[in-house]
Motif scaffolding. Structure first.
Motif, PDB file in Angstrom:
ATOM      1  N   GLU A  20       7.131  36.907  -8.540  1.00  0.00           N
ATOM      2  CA  GLU A  20       6.977  38.419  -9.042  1.00  0.00           C
ATOM      3  C   GLU A  20       8.135  39.137  -9.126  1.00  0.00           C
ATOM      4  O   GLU A  20       8.847  38.975  -8.019  1.00  0.00           O
ATOM      5  N   ASP A  21       8.122  40.028  -9.632  1.00  0.00           N
ATOM      6  CA  ASP A  21       9.493  41.051  -9.720  1.00  0.00           C
ATOM      7  C   ASP A  21       9.584  41.734  -8.579  1.00  0.00           C
ATOM      8  O   ASP A  21      10.830  42.236  -8.119  1.00  0.00           O
ATOM      9  N   GLU A  26      15.408  34.241  -4.079  1.00  0.00           N
ATOM     10  CA  GLU A  26      15.859  33.254  -3.336  1.00  0.00           C
ATOM     11  C   GLU A  26      16.331  31.963  -4.141  1.00  0.00           C
ATOM     12  O   GLU A  26      16.159  32.135  -5.340  1.00  0.00           O
ATOM     13  N   GLU A  27      16.961  31.247  -3.589  1.00  0.00           N
ATOM     14  CA  GLU A  27      17.327  30.054  -4.429  1.00  0.00           C
ATOM     15  C   GLU A  27      16.137  29.264  -4.903  1.00  0.00           C
ATOM     16  O   GLU A  27      15.191  29.244  -4.332  1.00  0.00           O
ATOM     17  N   TYR A  28      16.278  28.997  -6.036  1.00  0.00           N
ATOM     18  CA  TYR A  28      15.356  28.153  -6.824  1.00  0.00           C
ATOM     19  C   TYR A  28      13.998  29.127  -7.375  1.00  0.00           C
ATOM     20  O   TYR A  28      13.027  28.700  -7.532  1.00  0.00           O
ATOM     21  N   LEU A  33      12.593  38.169 -17.376  1.00  0.00           N
ATOM     22  CA  LEU A  33      13.365  38.626 -18.140  1.00  0.00           C
ATOM     23  C   LEU A  33      13.743  40.155 -17.781  1.00  0.00           C
ATOM     24  O   LEU A  33      14.939  40.797 -17.977  1.00  0.00           O
ATOM     25  N   GLU A  34      12.828  40.771 -17.583  1.00  0.00           N
ATOM     26  CA  GLU A  34      12.900  42.216 -17.164  1.00  0.00           C
ATOM     27  C   GLU A  34      13.709  42.509 -15.961  1.00  0.00           C
ATOM     28  O   GLU A  34      14.500  43.422 -15.812  1.00  0.00           O
ATOM     29  N   ARG A  35      13.415  41.800 -15.031  1.00  0.00           N
ATOM     30  CA  ARG A  35      14.067  41.569 -13.725  1.00  0.00           C
ATOM     31  C   ARG A  35      15.536  41.266 -13.891  1.00  0.00           C
ATOM     32  O   ARG A  35      16.488  42.007 -13.356  1.00  0.00           O
ATOM     33  N   TRP A  36      15.941  40.241 -14.751  1.00  0.00           N
ATOM     34  CA  TRP A  36      17.122  39.888 -14.888  1.00  0.00           C
ATOM     35  C   TRP A  36      17.899  41.229 -15.486  1.00  0.00           C
ATOM     36  O   TRP A  36      19.041  41.478 -15.198  1.00  0.00           O
ATOM     37  N   THR A  37      17.340  41.933 -16.607  1.00  0.00           N
ATOM     38  CA  THR A  37      17.933  42.849 -17.237  1.00  0.00           C
ATOM     39  C   THR A  37      18.211  44.236 -16.299  1.00  0.00           C
ATOM     40  O   THR A  37      19.211  44.753 -16.644  1.00  0.00           O
ATOM     41  N   HIS A  38      17.202  44.378 -15.397  1.00  0.00           N
ATOM     42  CA  HIS A  38      17.438  45.426 -14.542  1.00  0.00           C
ATOM     43  C   HIS A  38      18.404  45.314 -13.281  1.00  0.00           C
ATOM     44  O   HIS A  38      18.746  46.106 -12.675  1.00  0.00           O
TER      45      HIS A  38
END
Length: 164
Positions: A20-21, A26-28, A33-38
């Motif tokens: 979840e966001d 952690e590893e793996y 996509l929203e989390r990556w963006t922010h």
């Protein structure tokens, strides 16, 4: 737990887990996509080591990831129901247009009937729905002996492969 097929065989232990966001990455971890963006700056070290994956919902498109797809060791594409074909388009574009070379994983409502076609558009691993029978799954990759169209797994159409 879904049965995972990768490299033409069932995988007993797979470390990749969707989080979840608000959970600690952690590893793996497969992140949204929203989390990556922010949080790209703080997640980049994990991604650079090949220890971060991305989870795409079916309503997200390949262009939303674009060239950034190369940051992820695994991209999991969700099929919320087997009749939703948007994941096929996402896979083909990630492979063909954005040259994603990592593990492209079909997750969600993945049925044996879909495996042959998923492979053709570029998926490399498949998390089968729990009720699918393992004994039939691997045979599904050879449902058709000679596909007519060119695709990611065989670029040339049938007429170009036939020698006269």
């Amino acid at each position: 737990m879904a049965k995972l097929i990768k490299d033409g065989a069932f995988v007993a232990n797979d470390a990749w887990t969707r989080i979840e966001d608000n959970a600690m990455a952690e590893e793996y971890s497969l992140i949204s996509l929203e989390r990556w963006t922010h949080q790209q700056a703080e997640l980049q070290p994990l991604a650079s080591r090949g220890k971060l994956g991305l989870f795409l919902n079916s309503d997200q498109t390949a262009d939303m990831v674009a060239e950034q797809c190369r940051n992820f060791a695994v991209i999991a594409v969700d099929f919320p129901k087997f009749t939703d074909g948007r994941g096929y388009s996402i896979a083909r574009l990630l492979r063909d247009q954005y040259h994603y070379a990592g593990d492209l994983r079909a997750v969600g409502d993945v049925l044996i009937d879909q495996l042959f076609f998923m492979k053709r558009v570029g998926f490399s691993s498949y998390a089968l729905r729990d009720d699918q029978k393992e004994k039939y799954a691997l045979a599904a990759f050879s449902t058709f002996s000679q596909p007519y169209q060119g695709a990611m797994d065989e670029q040339r159409p049938l007429f170009a492969r036939i020698t006269r």
